[in-house]
Scaffold this active site. Structure first.
Site, PDB file in Angstrom:
ATOM      1  N   ALA A   1     -21.800 -10.362  -4.082  1.00  0.00           N
ATOM      2  CA  ALA A   1     -22.052  -9.318  -4.840  1.00  0.00           C
ATOM      3  C   ALA A   1     -23.387  -8.844  -5.327  1.00  0.00           C
ATOM      4  O   ALA A   1     -24.252  -9.780  -5.130  1.00  0.00           O
ATOM      5  CB  ALA A   1     -21.142  -9.378  -6.064  1.00  0.00           C
TER       6      ALA A   1
ATOM      7  N   GLY B   1     -18.603 -12.795  -1.913  1.00  0.00           N
ATOM      8  CA  GLY B   1     -17.939 -11.898  -1.208  1.00  0.00           C
ATOM      9  C   GLY B   1     -18.082 -11.975   0.317  1.00  0.00           C
ATOM     10  O   GLY B   1     -17.123 -11.381   1.182  1.00  0.00           O
TER      11      GLY B   1
END
Length: 263
Positions: A71, A114
């Site tokens: 992120a 992520g």
């Protein structure tokens, strides 16, 4: 088919024959999965998912430092419970996982947070020797929230998952291979050619069989054994009646390459 490139602001899609290569193009910030990248990946899924000429998709990151480094931490400051409940990144990765076409993650460099979750959403993960995998979210006071806690556990088991998530330690490519997080390791210079060879091997198979095999494995892994075997039998019943099955058998007996038509 001639090579065709589609450029979004943060993602590039190159379609070469049956294979589309999706490259997250933010090397200056280690291909972090900010909102712009997420939106462009969503557009990319619509593009490759709706293109019948694309039969396999490779995901990678620009440069050699990172596949995707998670992120955008600056944006994370503003996230709240509503952000989590909307779960846009989790939904995006769910859509990658359920894409009808086989997907391959070509992991070059860091796959963190992520980025690791994106790789796990793909069907097959191939890593360069320099790749590093990790879910460091607990250091930020949060958990992996885009499917990471669940996909990692299904891939490597509860014990290893808890070790990685609770401590935040990184895995080398060879460790990831040992634990079953990835299926192949190659030298950095051969990563993309290796992934294209994997894609070519898949595309040489019956397209309906590939599509249903993915569906059966994905669906069966989320249910009990008896129900999963019912799904398997039903898929086989469909395939036994196809032209592709007849062609595959005849080609094998005649010792020639099969000419599948996808029906």
């Amino acid at each position: 088919m001639a090579e065709k490139t589609t450029e979004f602001d943060t993602v590039a899609v190159v379609r070469d024959g049956d294979i589309a290569t999706v490259t997250i193009n933010r090397p200056d910030i280690r291909n972090a999965l900010g909102l712009e990248v997420q939106a462009d990946l969503r557009s990319t899924l619509e593009l490759v998912g709706g293109d019948d000429d694309v039969r396999a998709v490779i995901f990678t990151g620009a440069g050699d430092r990172a596949f995707a480094a998670g992120a955008d931490i600056n944006r994370l400051r503003d996230y709240d419970r509503q952000t989590a409940l909307r779960s846009n990144l989790q939904r995006l990765f769910d859509d990658i996982e359920t894409l009808e076409k086989p997907t391959i993650a070509a992991v070059n460099g860091f796959a963190l947070g992520g980025g690791c979750e994106l790789a796990m959403a793909c069907d097959i993960r191939v890593a360069s020797e320099t790749a590093r995998f990790g879910l460091p979210e607990t250091a930020l006071g949060i958990v992996p929230g885009a499917g990471g806690t669940q996909r990692l556990t299904r891939l490597v088991g509860v014990g290893v998952s808890l070790d990685l998530i609770l401590t935040g330690r990184l895995l080398t490519a060879l460790e990831a291979l040992q634990f079953g997080l990835i299926s192949r390791v190659t030298d950095p210079g051969s990563l993309m050619s290796e992934c294209r060879e994997v894609a070519a091997a898949i595309l040489a198979r019956g397209p309906l069989a590939v599509r249903l095999a993915k569906l059966v494995v994905r669906s069966g892994s989320d249910t009990d054994m008896r129900s999963a075997q019912v799904i398997e039998r039903l898929a086989q019943a469909v395939l036994y009646e196809t032209t592709d099955k007849a062609e595959g058998v005849e080609a094998f007996l005649e010792k020639r390459p099969a000419k599948f038509e996808g029906r």
